[in-house]
Motif scaffolding. Structure first.
Motif, PDB file in Angstrom:
ATOM      1  N   ILE A  98       3.606   9.546  -0.674  1.00  0.00           N
ATOM      2  CA  ILE A  98       4.196   8.310  -1.201  1.00  0.00           C
ATOM      3  C   ILE A  98       3.181   7.178  -1.147  1.00  0.00           C
ATOM      4  CG2 ILE A  98       5.914   6.509  -0.721  1.00  0.00           C
ATOM      5  CD1 ILE A  98       7.783   8.851   0.207  1.00  0.00           C
ATOM      6  N   THR A  99       2.479   7.057  -0.022  1.00  0.00           N
ATOM      7  CA  THR A  99       1.476   6.001   0.133  1.00  0.00           C
ATOM      8  C   THR A  99       0.400   6.137  -0.938  1.00  0.00           C
ATOM      9  OG1 THR A  99       1.868   5.922   2.518  1.00  0.00           O
ATOM     10  CG2 THR A  99      -0.198   4.992   1.729  1.00  0.00           C
ATOM     11  N   VAL A 139       1.803   5.297  -4.538  1.00  0.00           N
ATOM     12  CA  VAL A 139       2.044   3.867  -4.745  1.00  0.00           C
ATOM     13  C   VAL A 139       0.726   3.124  -4.970  1.00  0.00           C
ATOM     14  CG1 VAL A 139       2.787   1.747  -3.564  1.00  0.00           C
ATOM     15  CG2 VAL A 139       4.260   3.763  -3.560  1.00  0.00           C
ATOM     16  N   ILE A 140      -0.267   3.464  -4.185  1.00  0.00           N
ATOM     17  CA  ILE A 140      -1.546   2.746  -4.285  1.00  0.00           C
ATOM     18  C   ILE A 140      -2.306   3.110  -5.558  1.00  0.00           C
ATOM     19  CG2 ILE A 140      -3.821   2.483  -3.212  1.00  0.00           C
ATOM     20  CD1 ILE A 140      -2.378   2.684  -0.492  1.00  0.00           C
ATOM     21  N   THR A 141      -2.246   4.367  -5.987  1.00  0.00           N
ATOM     22  CA  THR A 141      -3.060   4.791  -7.138  1.00  0.00           C
ATOM     23  C   THR A 141      -2.289   4.840  -8.454  1.00  0.00           C
ATOM     24  OG1 THR A 141      -2.652   7.126  -6.658  1.00  0.00           O
ATOM     25  CG2 THR A 141      -4.628   6.131  -5.684  1.00  0.00           C
ATOM     26  N   LEU A 186      -4.791   0.134   4.137  1.00  0.00           N
ATOM     27  CA  LEU A 186      -5.568   0.873   5.125  1.00  0.00           C
ATOM     28  C   LEU A 186      -5.814   0.046   6.379  1.00  0.00           C
ATOM     29  CD1 LEU A 186      -8.116   2.859   2.951  1.00  0.00           C
ATOM     30  CD2 LEU A 186      -6.056   3.697   4.073  1.00  0.00           C
ATOM     31  N   ALA A 187      -6.025  -1.253   6.217  1.00  0.00           N
ATOM     32  CA  ALA A 187      -6.210  -2.108   7.385  1.00  0.00           C
ATOM     33  C   ALA A 187      -4.943  -2.126   8.236  1.00  0.00           C
ATOM     34  CB  ALA A 187      -6.574  -3.533   6.962  1.00  0.00           C
ATOM     35  N   ARG A 188      -3.811  -2.201   7.592  1.00  0.00           N
ATOM     36  CA  ARG A 188      -2.548  -2.221   8.347  1.00  0.00           C
ATOM     37  C   ARG A 188      -2.268  -0.892   9.005  1.00  0.00           C
ATOM     38  NH1 ARG A 188       1.776  -5.917   5.034  1.00  0.00           N
ATOM     39  NH2 ARG A 188       0.653  -7.847   5.373  1.00  0.00           N
ATOM     40  N   ILE A 189      -2.504   0.199   8.283  1.00  0.00           N
ATOM     41  CA  ILE A 189      -2.224   1.515   8.853  1.00  0.00           C
ATOM     42  C   ILE A 189      -3.152   1.773  10.035  1.00  0.00           C
ATOM     43  CG2 ILE A 189      -2.439   4.005   8.462  1.00  0.00           C
ATOM     44  CD1 ILE A 189      -1.468   3.515   5.609  1.00  0.00           C
ATOM     45  N   SER A 190      -4.426   1.505   9.862  1.00  0.00           N
ATOM     46  CA  SER A 190      -5.389   1.950  10.854  1.00  0.00           C
ATOM     47  C   SER A 190      -5.620   0.976  11.994  1.00  0.00           C
ATOM     48  CB  SER A 190      -6.718   2.254  10.173  1.00  0.00           C
ATOM     49  OG  SER A 190      -7.210   1.088   9.547  1.00  0.00           O
ATOM     50  N   ASP A 191      -5.741  -0.306  11.708  1.00  0.00           N
ATOM     51  CA  ASP A 191      -6.122  -1.242  12.756  1.00  0.00           C
ATOM     52  C   ASP A 191      -4.930  -1.894  13.444  1.00  0.00           C
ATOM     53  OD1 ASP A 191      -8.748  -0.684  12.246  1.00  0.00           O
ATOM     54  OD2 ASP A 191      -8.979  -2.326  10.820  1.00  0.00           O
ATOM     55  N   GLU A 192      -4.019  -2.432  12.671  1.00  0.00           N
ATOM     56  CA  GLU A 192      -2.913  -3.183  13.255  1.00  0.00           C
ATOM     57  C   GLU A 192      -1.709  -2.307  13.580  1.00  0.00           C
ATOM     58  OE1 GLU A 192      -2.008  -6.358  10.565  1.00  0.00           O
ATOM     59  OE2 GLU A 192      -4.118  -6.738  10.191  1.00  0.00           O
ATOM     60  N   ARG A 193      -1.653  -1.129  12.956  1.00  0.00           N
ATOM     61  CA  ARG A 193      -0.511  -0.228  13.127  1.00  0.00           C
ATOM     62  C   ARG A 193       0.816  -0.934  12.835  1.00  0.00           C
ATOM     63  NH1 ARG A 193      -1.346   5.080  14.659  1.00  0.00           N
ATOM     64  NH2 ARG A 193      -3.416   5.308  15.441  1.00  0.00           N
ATOM     65  N   THR A 207      -6.180  10.595   4.709  1.00  0.00           N
ATOM     66  CA  THR A 207      -6.237   9.635   5.812  1.00  0.00           C
ATOM     67  C   THR A 207      -4.836   9.216   6.254  1.00  0.00           C
ATOM     68  OG1 THR A 207      -8.345   8.856   4.953  1.00  0.00           O
ATOM     69  CG2 THR A 207      -7.252   7.448   6.553  1.00  0.00           C
ATOM     70  N   ALA A 208      -3.966   8.954   5.295  1.00  0.00           N
ATOM     71  CA  ALA A 208      -2.602   8.551   5.640  1.00  0.00           C
ATOM     72  C   ALA A 208      -1.881   9.674   6.384  1.00  0.00           C
ATOM     73  CB  ALA A 208      -1.827   8.157   4.381  1.00  0.00           C
ATOM     74  N   PHE A 209      -2.119  10.919   5.989  1.00  0.00           N
ATOM     75  CA  PHE A 209      -1.493  12.037   6.699  1.00  0.00           C
ATOM     76  C   PHE A 209      -1.914  12.041   8.165  1.00  0.00           C
ATOM     77  CE2 PHE A 209      -1.501  16.331   8.419  1.00  0.00           C
ATOM     78  CZ  PHE A 209      -0.167  16.680   8.236  1.00  0.00           C
TER      79      PHE A 209
END
Length: 183
Positions: free
Chosen positions: A116-117, A120-122, A163-170, A85-87
């Motif tokens: 990297i994302t 860091v998360i996992t 995920l909220a920041r990456i996807s919704d708020e950018r 998803t991050a890619f």
């Protein structure tokens, strides 16, 4: 949100599911190799992988080759889901440099940032997995169950926020970094 937001959301969910499924299948397929690798690393008396493999199969049976796989799968599903998803998200963000930056460097940057994302998360799950592997062999003197609960809870809070920041708020913006490369 209009129809475009709904289709983007379903694409994101599909990417999460595809990444998680791919990771789960891949990790389960290589579980015997990983188990022997870990045992080989922590045992001092074994001279070869083949000898160790035959000893494990003789003493513990074929099912033992997947011991600890559930913890690894619990770690790899979020990792590959987030990475896939991050890619896609980073590729989309970097798409604005289409005219000034060739595709290969954009893909390399998107893949690197996605990796990297996901790491860091996992990372807390990787610590738990390693401790479980050692504890199964009697080499760890830690109570991983309590640690796992705390780390998993913290990870889910972090995953949801990222995920909220990456996807919704950018909020994640690479513009300043890549603008300096292009200039």
């Amino acid at each position: 949100m209009g129809g475009g937001g709904d289709s983007r959301k379903s694409l994101r969910i599909g990417t999460l599911l595809a990444g998680g499924t791919a990771g789960m299948i891949a990790r389960t397929c290589i579980a015997p190799i990983e188990r022997i690798k870990i045992l080989f690393q922590i045992q001092k008396g074994s001279s070869s992988y083949i000898k160790l493999l035959s000893n494990v199969l003789k003493n513990e049976g074929i099912k033992s080759m997947w011991r600890g796989n559930s913890a690894a799968v619990i770690r790899v599903i979020p990792y590959t889901s987030i990475q896939f998803t991050a890619f896609e998200e980073y590729s989309s963000l970097l798409g604005q440099f289409e005219n000034s930056l060739p595709k290969a460097p954009r893909d390399l940057a998107a893949g690197s940032l996605a990796g990297i994302t996901a790491c860091v998360i996992t990372y807390p799950l990787d610590v738990v997995r390693a401790r479980m592997a050692l504890q199964n062999e009697g080499l760890a003197k830690t109570r991983w169950v309590a640690e796992a609960g705390v780390l998993l809870a913290a990870r889910w809070v972090l995953v949801r926020r990222v995920l909220a920041r990456i996807s919704d708020e950018r909020v994640v913006s690479c513009t300043s970094v890549f603008s300096s490369w292009v200039s």
